[in-house]
Motif scaffolding. Structure first.
Motif, PDB file in Angstrom:
ATOM      1  N   PRO A  19       1.148  -1.411  -0.301  1.00  0.00           N
ATOM      2  CA  PRO A  19       0.140  -0.164  -0.218  1.00  0.00           C
ATOM      3  C   PRO A  19       0.759   1.166   0.318  1.00  0.00           C
ATOM      4  CG  PRO A  19      -0.138  -0.392   2.470  1.00  0.00           C
ATOM      5  CD  PRO A  19       0.561  -1.849   1.126  1.00  0.00           C
ATOM      6  N   ALA A  20       0.370   2.727  -0.775  1.00  0.00           N
ATOM      7  CA  ALA A  20       1.325   3.646  -0.802  1.00  0.00           C
ATOM      8  C   ALA A  20       0.147   4.828   0.076  1.00  0.00           C
ATOM      9  CB  ALA A  20       1.424   4.156  -2.664  1.00  0.00           C
ATOM     10  N   SER A  21       0.807   5.444   0.385  1.00  0.00           N
ATOM     11  CA  SER A  21       0.274   7.221   0.892  1.00  0.00           C
ATOM     12  C   SER A  21       0.958   7.926   0.331  1.00  0.00           C
ATOM     13  CB  SER A  21       0.735   6.837   2.595  1.00  0.00           C
ATOM     14  OG  SER A  21       0.343   8.757   3.144  1.00  0.00           O
ATOM     15  N   LEU A  22       0.686   8.796  -0.129  1.00  0.00           N
ATOM     16  CA  LEU A  22       1.226   9.615  -1.189  1.00  0.00           C
ATOM     17  C   LEU A  22       0.800  11.004  -1.105  1.00  0.00           C
ATOM     18  CD1 LEU A  22       1.095   7.356  -4.474  1.00  0.00           C
ATOM     19  CD2 LEU A  22       2.974   7.612  -3.302  1.00  0.00           C
ATOM     20  N   ALA A  23      -0.490  11.500  -0.911  1.00  0.00           N
ATOM     21  CA  ALA A  23      -0.646  12.663  -1.135  1.00  0.00           C
ATOM     22  C   ALA A  23      -1.332  13.676   0.218  1.00  0.00           C
ATOM     23  CB  ALA A  23      -2.724  12.617  -1.322  1.00  0.00           C
ATOM     24  N   ASN A  24      -0.165  14.219   0.004  1.00  0.00           N
ATOM     25  CA  ASN A  24      -0.414  16.151   1.578  1.00  0.00           C
ATOM     26  C   ASN A  24      -2.085  16.779   1.062  1.00  0.00           C
ATOM     27  OD1 ASN A  24       0.492  16.962  -0.947  1.00  0.00           O
ATOM     28  ND2 ASN A  24       1.999  17.553  -0.192  1.00  0.00           N
ATOM     29  N   SER A  25      -2.131  17.495   1.211  1.00  0.00           N
ATOM     30  CA  SER A  25      -3.030  18.070   0.956  1.00  0.00           C
ATOM     31  C   SER A  25      -3.343  19.358  -0.039  1.00  0.00           C
ATOM     32  CB  SER A  25      -3.404  19.283   2.115  1.00  0.00           C
ATOM     33  OG  SER A  25      -3.479  19.421   3.417  1.00  0.00           O
ATOM     34  N   ALA A  26      -2.244  19.805  -0.747  1.00  0.00           N
ATOM     35  CA  ALA A  26      -2.171  19.907  -2.398  1.00  0.00           C
ATOM     36  C   ALA A  26      -2.157  18.893  -3.172  1.00  0.00           C
ATOM     37  CB  ALA A  26      -0.772  20.760  -2.334  1.00  0.00           C
ATOM     38  N   THR A  27      -1.660  17.400  -2.833  1.00  0.00           N
ATOM     39  CA  THR A  27      -1.674  15.965  -4.238  1.00  0.00           C
ATOM     40  C   THR A  27      -3.265  15.968  -3.785  1.00  0.00           C
ATOM     41  OG1 THR A  27       0.417  15.922  -3.542  1.00  0.00           O
ATOM     42  CG2 THR A  27      -0.910  14.351  -4.683  1.00  0.00           C
ATOM     43  N   ILE A  28      -4.069  15.643  -2.462  1.00  0.00           N
ATOM     44  CA  ILE A  28      -5.643  15.327  -2.672  1.00  0.00           C
ATOM     45  C   ILE A  28      -6.196  16.400  -3.537  1.00  0.00           C
ATOM     46  CG2 ILE A  28      -7.049  15.667  -1.341  1.00  0.00           C
ATOM     47  CD1 ILE A  28      -6.030  14.250   1.489  1.00  0.00           C
ATOM     48  N   LEU A  29      -6.115  17.954  -3.529  1.00  0.00           N
ATOM     49  CA  LEU A  29      -7.197  18.363  -3.892  1.00  0.00           C
ATOM     50  C   LEU A  29      -6.631  18.861  -5.083  1.00  0.00           C
ATOM     51  CD1 LEU A  29      -7.453  21.321  -1.583  1.00  0.00           C
ATOM     52  CD2 LEU A  29      -8.886  20.118  -1.906  1.00  0.00           C
ATOM     53  N   ARG A  30      -5.009  18.675  -5.674  1.00  0.00           N
ATOM     54  CA  ARG A  30      -4.369  18.866  -7.728  1.00  0.00           C
ATOM     55  C   ARG A  30      -4.566  18.207  -8.292  1.00  0.00           C
ATOM     56  NH1 ARG A  30      -0.300  23.194  -7.444  1.00  0.00           N
ATOM     57  NH2 ARG A  30      -0.804  22.946  -9.758  1.00  0.00           N
ATOM     58  N   PHE A  31      -4.373  16.848  -7.448  1.00  0.00           N
ATOM     59  CA  PHE A  31      -3.930  15.468  -7.981  1.00  0.00           C
ATOM     60  C   PHE A  31      -4.306  14.295  -7.448  1.00  0.00           C
ATOM     61  CE2 PHE A  31      -0.354  18.705  -7.999  1.00  0.00           C
ATOM     62  CZ  PHE A  31      -0.011  19.147  -9.259  1.00  0.00           C
ATOM     63  N   PRO A  32      -5.503  14.038  -8.105  1.00  0.00           N
ATOM     64  CA  PRO A  32      -6.807  12.826  -7.879  1.00  0.00           C
ATOM     65  C   PRO A  32      -6.157  11.830  -8.362  1.00  0.00           C
ATOM     66  CG  PRO A  32      -7.511  14.522  -9.713  1.00  0.00           C
ATOM     67  CD  PRO A  32      -6.860  15.514  -9.109  1.00  0.00           C
TER      68      PRO A  32
END
Length: 208
Positions: A122-135
């Motif tokens: 499993p991978a954990s990648l997305a911070n806030s900016a990634t959550i909103l800009r790069f689904p």
């Protein structure tokens, strides 16, 4: 966090291990999970003698340049972690340091995908900016941070332009002297994403 917000949760402590028997013993006492990003972290955890077998996360450096294993050292680090008797299962994580900038995440995401190619973790990648800009880069877990305080993670767009709700002033004040923590909720279905909060200096996973 466990008893109030996420009764069924796994809490991952970011930023590596801090030396000391008492500090390491806290992982047992509070059922915490380590995020390992250096050879010293790996040595410390494998020789801790805590007598537990727990989940752990391995931090891949994709441009943060202060935490995590660079690509040249990743395979060796993963082999050492897999051989560690104190580890039950592994999550791979990274931090996209330019997710809130015009550079975006194309290069660091490509690096992460290359380094972890053919690996089934499993991978954990997305911070806030990634959550909103790069689904496309949400991975298995997301790590919402500043967006949970009603602030925009990008300077180019105000929070009012995004679906963000500011926390009451009391909440901000009560957390002012609390160590920063990250809480990440497992993403099980793309159409039912849930984002938990950044409230202590830990990352938490909750089953739904």
């Amino acid at each position: 966090v466990q008893t109030c917000a996420l009764p069924i949760s796994e809490i991952y402590v970011l930023n590596g291990l801090i030396a000391g028997v008492e500090r390491l013993q806290a992982y047992v006492s509070y059922e915490l999970k380590p995020v390992l990003g250096s050879l010293s972290d790996l040595r410390m955890w494998s020789s801790s003698g805590l007598g537990i077998k727990t989940a752990a996360a391995l931090h891949v450096d994709t441009g943060m340049n202060r935490l995590g294993f660079v690509s040249a050292h990743f395979s060796h680090a993963l082999d050492r972690l897999k051989a560690c008797s104190g580890v039950a299962n592994i999550t791979l994580m990274t931090h996209f340091a330019t997710a809130d900038e015009s550079l975006g995440i194309a290069q660091p995401l490509a690096l992460f995908n290359h380094v972890t190619k053919d690996l089934d973790f499993p991978a954990s990648l997305a911070n806030s900016a990634t959550i909103l800009r790069f689904p496309e880069a949400h991975g298995d877990w997301v790590r919402a941070g500043i967006m949970l305080y009603g602030s925009s993670p990008t300077a180019s767009q105000a929070a009012q332009a995004r679906p963000l709700l500011p926390h009451p002033r009391r909440s901000r004040t009560s957390l002012r002297h609390t160590p920063l923590v990250r809480v990440a909720t497992r993403v099980r279905r793309w159409r039912h994403r849930r984002f938990a909060g950044q409230v202590l200096r830990i990352q938490s996973r909750a089953s739904r």
